[in-house]
Design a protein around this motif. Structure first.
Motif: not given
Lengths: 217, 251
Positions: B101-108
């Motif tokens: 989730x954190x990765x997807x948010x950071x790369x959004x």
């Protein structure tokens, strides 16, 4: 099979309950934070109009054989669009209406007006359907600060979420996925719209001319 | 099952002695049927690992496990992604796993269902965008593990009837169902911009629940087995140049 037995019992109980109390309702308030997009800001100063309809958007629908659903998306709309536009443009200002006043005329290159046009969702009844689905369509209008329309663009987003025990939570999760998709589409495809690309080019030419004239003076 | 069951009911009204004999017969038949089904109960597995590079994970490097979400019909379940992530990170020699989730948010917005790269060429194009490579490096993630697939009920049958009366309650019957967990784990090496390999896992399990007074569930868990099998294989992929390590014991 045990789960099947249980879910059948739950469905029966729910239907019986609805019948008894006539008017079951499901309420969802979509509340979440949306990440700031990792994109290069466009070199334009943009005014943004957030209508009261967008702030207070509530979708109400009666699903046959289920219940009346009310889904509140107002706060989520703003939570999604504000960081999105802040990242997309070098400067943003919230404004009330068009055409803009003299102060805004001097500090804005354009005005964007987002509207949530359609919201649809599906909560499965059958046991083989595993996903709650949400589909949303936003309309984005880009105006000159004086009020002339540059382009109208519709952006849609689809989201699905595994249906677990709580239907409301699944609807919320699917709505968040759909809104993230909308944000992704706006942030990555805005400049790809031919009219927007042309408008941006004009703004850059105007800026270059303004710089040239200042240097000349 | 139903003709036997029906005959029991018919005899119950007229011939008490026949009733007990029929119940004994039905019970024996059920026990035999259950025993034969239980021998087939369990999980069958097929793992097909294919490593294309000799890249291994280095100290301080992380992996992230992401679900492929662009299919309309299925997507890897959130708890399956969590199972793989947790299992990879577990133990003394656990791999550093970045939160999905954190990765997807950071790369959004670059890892949403409609924007996520579908191959390493698209990943290369994505990393060329301003700020993207720097953001990936800031996460410490070197390997992306894409999970594609799902666990589905492929068949089910039988039935259980329960009844309660003044003298007590009980169930009779036999139910069974079969779940199929099919997943592909594709490992991308961000440093090399290459597909490090793919692991195909197909786990199929038949569960049986006989009921003689009390229902007794014998539940096969192919998804849990698939999680364990894939995790072991991914660990070998990431720590052994050839990817075959010291062999897998799927249990």
């Amino acid at each position: 099979m045990n789960g099947t037995l249980k879910s059948s019992m739950l469905t029966l109980t729910a239907v019986a309950g609805c019948g008894l109390f006539a008017g079951c309702s499901s309420s969802v308030v979509v509340l979440t934070d949306f990440p700031t997009p990792l994109i290069e800001p466009l070199p334009v100063r943009m005014g943004v109009i957030y209508d009261a309809e967008l702030y207070d958007f509530v979708h109400a629908e009666q699903i046959p054989q289920q219940s009346i659903w009310t889904i509140q998306l107002g706060d989520a709309n703003i939570a999604m669009l504000e960081p999105l536009f802040d990242a997309m443009f070098v400067e943003t200002h919230e404004i009330d209406d068009l055409p803009v006043g003299p102060v805004d005329l001097a500090r804005l290159d354009g005005v964007i007006h987002p509207v949530l046009q359609r919201f649809e969702f599906d909560v499965p009844i059958g046991q083989r359907d595993e996903f709650v689905e949400v589909w949303m369509q936003y309309g984005l209008s880009l105006y000159e600060p004086e009020g002339d329309l540059v382009v109208e663009w519709t952006v849609s987003g689809y989201g699905k979420a595994e249906l677990e025990r709580n239907q409301e939570q699944a609807v919320e999760r699917a709505a968040v996925v759909a809104m993230r998709e909308v944000g992704a589409a706006i942030s990555t495809q805005f400049v790809e719209q031919a009219e927007v690309a042309y408008w941006l080019e004009e703004r850059q030419n105007e800026s270059a001319l303004a710089v040239d004239s200042r240097v000349g003076n | 099952m139903s003709p036997h069951w029906q005959s029991i009911h018919e005899s119950a009204t007229s011939k008490p002695r026949l009733e007990s004999r029929s119940i004994r017969f039905a019970g024996t038949a059920l026990v035999l049927l259950t025993a034969s089904m239980l021998t087939g109960c369990g999980v069958t597995s097929l793992m097909e690992p294919y490593k294309q590079t000799d890249a291994v994970i280095g100290s301080g490097e992380q992996v992230v496990v992401l679900a492929r979400k662009h299919h309309s019909s299925h997507e890897a379940e959130g708890d399956f992604v969590e199972c793989i992530s947790d299992a990879l990170a577990r133990g003394d020699n656990g791999i550093e796993v970045h939160s999905s989730t954190q990765f997807e948010d950071m790369m959004y917005p670059w890892f949403e269902p409609s924007t996520a790269p579908l191959d390493t060429a698209e990943l290369g194009e994505l990393l060329d965008r301003p700020g993207v490579l720097e953001r990936v490096e800031a996460t410490g993630v070197r390997f992306l593990i894409w999970l594609d697939g799902s666990t589905d009920r492929v068949s089910s049958g039988g039935g259980i009837t329960c009844a309660a009366g003044v003298g007590g309650a009980g169930c009779m019957g036999l139910a069974w169902w079969e779940d199929d967990a099919t997943y592909d784990a594709t490992v991308w090496d961000i440093h090399e911009l290459a597909n490090a390999g793919t692991i195909h896992a197909d786990f199929s399990g038949r569960s049986v629940m006989p009921a003689i007074i009390i229902p007794l569930p014998f539940i096969a868990r192919p998804q849990a087995k698939a999680c364990r099998g894939l995790t072991e294989q991914i660990e070998q992929f990431l720590t052994s140049p050839s990817g075959d390590g010291e062999g897998i014991n799927l249990g």
